[in-house]
Scaffold this motif. Sequence first.
Motif, PDB file in Angstrom:
ATOM      1  N   VAL A  26       0.843  -1.204   0.000  1.00  0.00           N
ATOM      2  CA  VAL A  26       0.000   0.000   0.000  1.00  0.00           C
ATOM      3  C   VAL A  26       0.872   1.245   0.000  1.00  0.00           C
ATOM      4  CG1 VAL A  26      -1.650   1.339   1.366  1.00  0.00           C
ATOM      5  CG2 VAL A  26      -1.970  -1.120   1.095  1.00  0.00           C
ATOM      6  N   PHE A  27       1.947   1.237   0.812  1.00  0.00           N
ATOM      7  CA  PHE A  27       2.844   2.388   0.862  1.00  0.00           C
ATOM      8  C   PHE A  27       3.525   2.616  -0.482  1.00  0.00           C
ATOM      9  CE2 PHE A  27       7.167   4.039   1.550  1.00  0.00           C
ATOM     10  CZ  PHE A  27       6.855   5.261   2.119  1.00  0.00           C
ATOM     11  N   MET A  28       4.009   1.511  -1.110  1.00  0.00           N
ATOM     12  CA  MET A  28       4.703   1.633  -2.398  1.00  0.00           C
ATOM     13  C   MET A  28       3.774   2.190  -3.470  1.00  0.00           C
ATOM     14  SD  MET A  28       6.984  -1.862  -2.514  1.00  0.00           S
ATOM     15  CE  MET A  28       7.380  -1.563  -4.244  1.00  0.00           C
ATOM     16  N   PHE A  29       2.541   1.655  -3.503  1.00  0.00           N
ATOM     17  CA  PHE A  29       1.592   2.142  -4.510  1.00  0.00           C
ATOM     18  C   PHE A  29       1.238   3.609  -4.262  1.00  0.00           C
ATOM     19  CE2 PHE A  29       0.384  -2.419  -5.272  1.00  0.00           C
ATOM     20  CZ  PHE A  29       0.791  -2.431  -6.599  1.00  0.00           C
ATOM     21  N   SER A  30       1.187   4.004  -2.976  1.00  0.00           N
ATOM     22  CA  SER A  30       0.896   5.406  -2.673  1.00  0.00           C
ATOM     23  C   SER A  30       2.018   6.315  -3.175  1.00  0.00           C
ATOM     24  CB  SER A  30       0.726   5.587  -1.159  1.00  0.00           C
ATOM     25  OG  SER A  30      -0.349   4.826  -0.681  1.00  0.00           O
ATOM     26  N   VAL A  31       3.276   5.889  -2.925  1.00  0.00           N
ATOM     27  CA  VAL A  31       4.418   6.679  -3.385  1.00  0.00           C
ATOM     28  C   VAL A  31       4.440   6.750  -4.909  1.00  0.00           C
ATOM     29  CG1 VAL A  31       6.936   6.759  -3.495  1.00  0.00           C
ATOM     30  CG2 VAL A  31       5.786   6.214  -1.336  1.00  0.00           C
ATOM     31  N   LYS A  32       4.265   5.589  -5.563  1.00  0.00           N
ATOM     32  CA  LYS A  32       4.269   5.563  -7.032  1.00  0.00           C
ATOM     33  C   LYS A  32       3.136   6.396  -7.601  1.00  0.00           C
ATOM     34  CE  LYS A  32       7.841   2.957  -7.846  1.00  0.00           C
ATOM     35  NZ  LYS A  32       9.034   3.514  -8.557  1.00  0.00           N
ATOM     36  N   GLY A  33       1.988   6.350  -6.928  1.00  0.00           N
ATOM     37  CA  GLY A  33       0.865   7.158  -7.398  1.00  0.00           C
ATOM     38  C   GLY A  33       1.165   8.648  -7.315  1.00  0.00           C
ATOM     39  N   ALA A  34       1.812   9.049  -6.210  1.00  0.00           N
ATOM     40  CA  ALA A  34       2.178  10.459  -6.062  1.00  0.00           C
ATOM     41  C   ALA A  34       3.204  10.877  -7.109  1.00  0.00           C
ATOM     42  CB  ALA A  34       2.737  10.702  -4.653  1.00  0.00           C
ATOM     43  N   TRP A  91       3.668   9.445 -10.059  1.00  0.00           N
ATOM     44  CA  TRP A  91       2.985   9.472 -11.367  1.00  0.00           C
ATOM     45  C   TRP A  91       2.220  10.777 -11.545  1.00  0.00           C
ATOM     46  CZ3 TRP A  91      -2.249   9.828 -12.455  1.00  0.00           C
ATOM     47  CH2 TRP A  91      -2.605   9.647 -13.786  1.00  0.00           C
ATOM     48  N   TYR A  92       1.521  11.201 -10.467  1.00  0.00           N
ATOM     49  CA  TYR A  92       0.762  12.445 -10.555  1.00  0.00           C
ATOM     50  C   TYR A  92       1.696  13.626 -10.787  1.00  0.00           C
ATOM     51  CZ  TYR A  92      -2.185  16.364  -9.168  1.00  0.00           C
ATOM     52  OH  TYR A  92      -2.865  17.552  -9.153  1.00  0.00           O
ATOM     53  N   TYR A  93       2.838  13.638 -10.080  1.00  0.00           N
ATOM     54  CA  TYR A  93       3.774  14.760 -10.201  1.00  0.00           C
ATOM     55  C   TYR A  93       4.325  14.852 -11.618  1.00  0.00           C
ATOM     56  CZ  TYR A  93       8.028  17.528  -9.711  1.00  0.00           C
ATOM     57  OH  TYR A  93       9.019  18.451  -9.889  1.00  0.00           O
ATOM     58  N   TYR A  94       4.796  13.710 -12.143  1.00  0.00           N
ATOM     59  CA  TYR A  94       5.412  13.749 -13.469  1.00  0.00           C
ATOM     60  C   TYR A  94       4.394  13.958 -14.583  1.00  0.00           C
ATOM     61  CZ  TYR A  94       9.655  12.259 -11.140  1.00  0.00           C
ATOM     62  OH  TYR A  94      10.741  12.201 -10.331  1.00  0.00           O
ATOM     63  N   THR A  95       3.163  13.514 -14.367  1.00  0.00           N
ATOM     64  CA  THR A  95       2.108  13.810 -15.336  1.00  0.00           C
ATOM     65  C   THR A  95       1.847  15.305 -15.386  1.00  0.00           C
ATOM     66  OG1 THR A  95       1.054  11.655 -14.981  1.00  0.00           O
ATOM     67  CG2 THR A  95      -0.300  13.367 -15.955  1.00  0.00           C
ATOM     68  N   GLN A  96       1.825  15.928 -14.203  1.00  0.00           N
ATOM     69  CA  GLN A  96       1.623  17.375 -14.160  1.00  0.00           C
ATOM     70  C   GLN A  96       2.776  18.102 -14.846  1.00  0.00           C
ATOM     71  OE1 GLN A  96      -1.726  17.207 -13.310  1.00  0.00           O
ATOM     72  NE2 GLN A  96      -1.262  19.201 -12.425  1.00  0.00           N
ATOM     73  N   GLN A  97       4.010  17.601 -14.661  1.00  0.00           N
ATOM     74  CA  GLN A  97       5.169  18.238 -15.291  1.00  0.00           C
ATOM     75  C   GLN A  97       5.084  18.130 -16.807  1.00  0.00           C
ATOM     76  OE1 GLN A  97       8.888  16.376 -14.493  1.00  0.00           O
ATOM     77  NE2 GLN A  97      10.114  18.104 -15.167  1.00  0.00           N
ATOM     78  N   ALA A  98       4.693  16.917 -17.289  1.00  0.00           N
ATOM     79  CA  ALA A  98       4.585  16.715 -18.732  1.00  0.00           C
ATOM     80  C   ALA A  98       3.511  17.616 -19.337  1.00  0.00           C
ATOM     81  CB  ALA A  98       4.283  15.253 -19.035  1.00  0.00           C
ATOM     82  N   GLN A  99       2.390  17.742 -18.609  1.00  0.00           N
ATOM     83  CA  GLN A  99       1.317  18.608 -19.096  1.00  0.00           C
ATOM     84  C   GLN A  99       1.776  20.063 -19.145  1.00  0.00           C
ATOM     85  OE1 GLN A  99      -1.949  17.770 -16.456  1.00  0.00           O
ATOM     86  NE2 GLN A  99      -2.542  15.893 -17.551  1.00  0.00           N
ATOM     87  N   SER A 100       2.595  20.453 -18.130  1.00  0.00           N
ATOM     88  CA  SER A 100       3.109  21.819 -18.112  1.00  0.00           C
ATOM     89  C   SER A 100       4.011  22.084 -19.318  1.00  0.00           C
ATOM     90  CB  SER A 100       3.874  22.060 -16.808  1.00  0.00           C
ATOM     91  OG  SER A 100       4.463  23.346 -16.793  1.00  0.00           O
ATOM     92  N   LEU A 101       4.872  21.115 -19.643  1.00  0.00           N
ATOM     93  CA  LEU A 101       5.757  21.264 -20.803  1.00  0.00           C
ATOM     94  C   LEU A 101       4.953  21.318 -22.101  1.00  0.00           C
ATOM     95  CD1 LEU A 101       8.649  18.844 -19.812  1.00  0.00           C
ATOM     96  CD2 LEU A 101       8.816  21.324 -20.059  1.00  0.00           C
ATOM     97  N   GLN A 102       3.933  20.486 -22.163  1.00  0.00           N
ATOM     98  CA  GLN A 102       3.108  20.499 -23.370  1.00  0.00           C
ATOM     99  C   GLN A 102       2.398  21.849 -23.529  1.00  0.00           C
ATOM    100  OE1 GLN A 102      -0.623  18.095 -23.703  1.00  0.00           O
ATOM    101  NE2 GLN A 102       0.492  17.060 -25.364  1.00  0.00           N
ATOM    102  N   THR A 103       1.959  22.405 -22.386  1.00  0.00           N
ATOM    103  CA  THR A 103       1.318  23.719 -22.427  1.00  0.00           C
ATOM    104  C   THR A 103       2.297  24.783 -22.930  1.00  0.00           C
ATOM    105  OG1 THR A 103      -0.130  23.116 -20.586  1.00  0.00           O
ATOM    106  CG2 THR A 103       0.132  25.460 -21.052  1.00  0.00           C
ATOM    107  N   GLN A 104       3.573  24.688 -22.506  1.00  0.00           N
ATOM    108  CA  GLN A 104       4.586  25.631 -22.976  1.00  0.00           C
ATOM    109  C   GLN A 104       4.788  25.520 -24.483  1.00  0.00           C
ATOM    110  OE1 GLN A 104       8.287  25.747 -20.734  1.00  0.00           O
ATOM    111  NE2 GLN A 104       7.249  24.832 -18.952  1.00  0.00           N
TER     112      GLN A 104
END
Length: 401
Positions: free
Chosen positions: A261-269, A271-284
């Motif tokens: 559960v802890f590992m999936f929580s960390v991986k989920g966080a 994934w969310y962070y890097y998805t947000q970063q990718a979306q930010s770059l795409q917006t740029q």
Amino acid sequence: MRESLLIHVGESPNQPINWLVYNAAEDEIIGSGQIKDAEHLNELSEKAQSRECTLVLPSAQVQLHTVTLPTKWNRKLAQALPFMIEEQVAVDIDSLFIAHGDAFSEEDKHFMNIALVDKQWLQAWLDVCDQVDIMPTQVHVDALLLPEPQTQSASAIALSDDSFLVRYGNWRAAQLEPNWAGQFLHAANIGALDLYSPLPVDLEDVELRSHEDKFELPLAMFAKAASALNLRQGPFVYKKKSSGWIKIWRPAITAAVITLVFMFSVKGAQWYYYTQQAQSLQTQVVSTYERAFPGTKVRPHLLRSQINKALGDTGQSDSVNFLGMLQDFSDIVQQSEEFVTQTLRFDQRRNELRVGARAKDFQSFAQVKSRLEQRGFEVEQGSLNNDGESVVGELRIKGAQ
């Protein structure tokens, strides 16, 4: 339907114990017999495996009563029941287990059928069974498993040469011995007996109706009967044992689940962070494209084709495809979870995209550099500095020649 094992015990652990294995689906007796006493109960352990076990108690150890209630049966009456019957028993009421049978009403009166049994005696038999890995799911009273008789008559079956059972009503039963059976039947106003086996006594002044076509072993009759009373209730309710290996491995399983559960929580966080970063770059990239080509509708999934077409239309197809470069860079960064972009600068004079980034280690910079080169870009890596927790550095990216 599964096979069942019935175990008929006596009043004392020193008395013989009868057993029978019955297959209800085939209406077939698989086996039956008798063991010497409770000390030999382990002889039935193997027979109990994968079978539903029923413990049958002697009616001589169980008192049957019908209690008149002040109102319909409810939970509050269950708490008051010991006080309502205390004067009807000759022993301390706290030493008895009160099992609840059917509650019913007749006209405007309300009643409850109950059975009283000594707590320690019942617990002792359950403990003996538990010690030899026999787990009865049901506990019945033998005489209540006889056919229900008609008024002023009783059902009877012999248990041995010196005792037999009678059931004289829905909630009346007894275990009788030859030397006083006649007096009991007279006192209970029983004028006829329906016999389901020969009796070990000659009775006078009682009509005997023999049902020879239904003669069978007592336990065979018990196995086919349905009882309104199961003593496995309240503090004696059946609780299925958990497997031994589960007890041994439960701490390890619990720790493993918590870790997952802890590992999936960390991986989920992450994934969310890097998805947000990718979306930010795409917006740029989209924003840069719109500034370069005003009035153009941007389709992100077709952005690369749009950029190539726009540059071709403006005669800049030989120039560095900096917008396409941004798109490629955005795709690659999305694949690298350990690489975080901090600054983006485009040197128009040198047609070069300069990227300032922070990564987990030197290898993360090398992976991004390698992936860009695989797409045909020329990449120069600037100086990298390790600040203790991560590596900070710069990449200079030029389009394919």
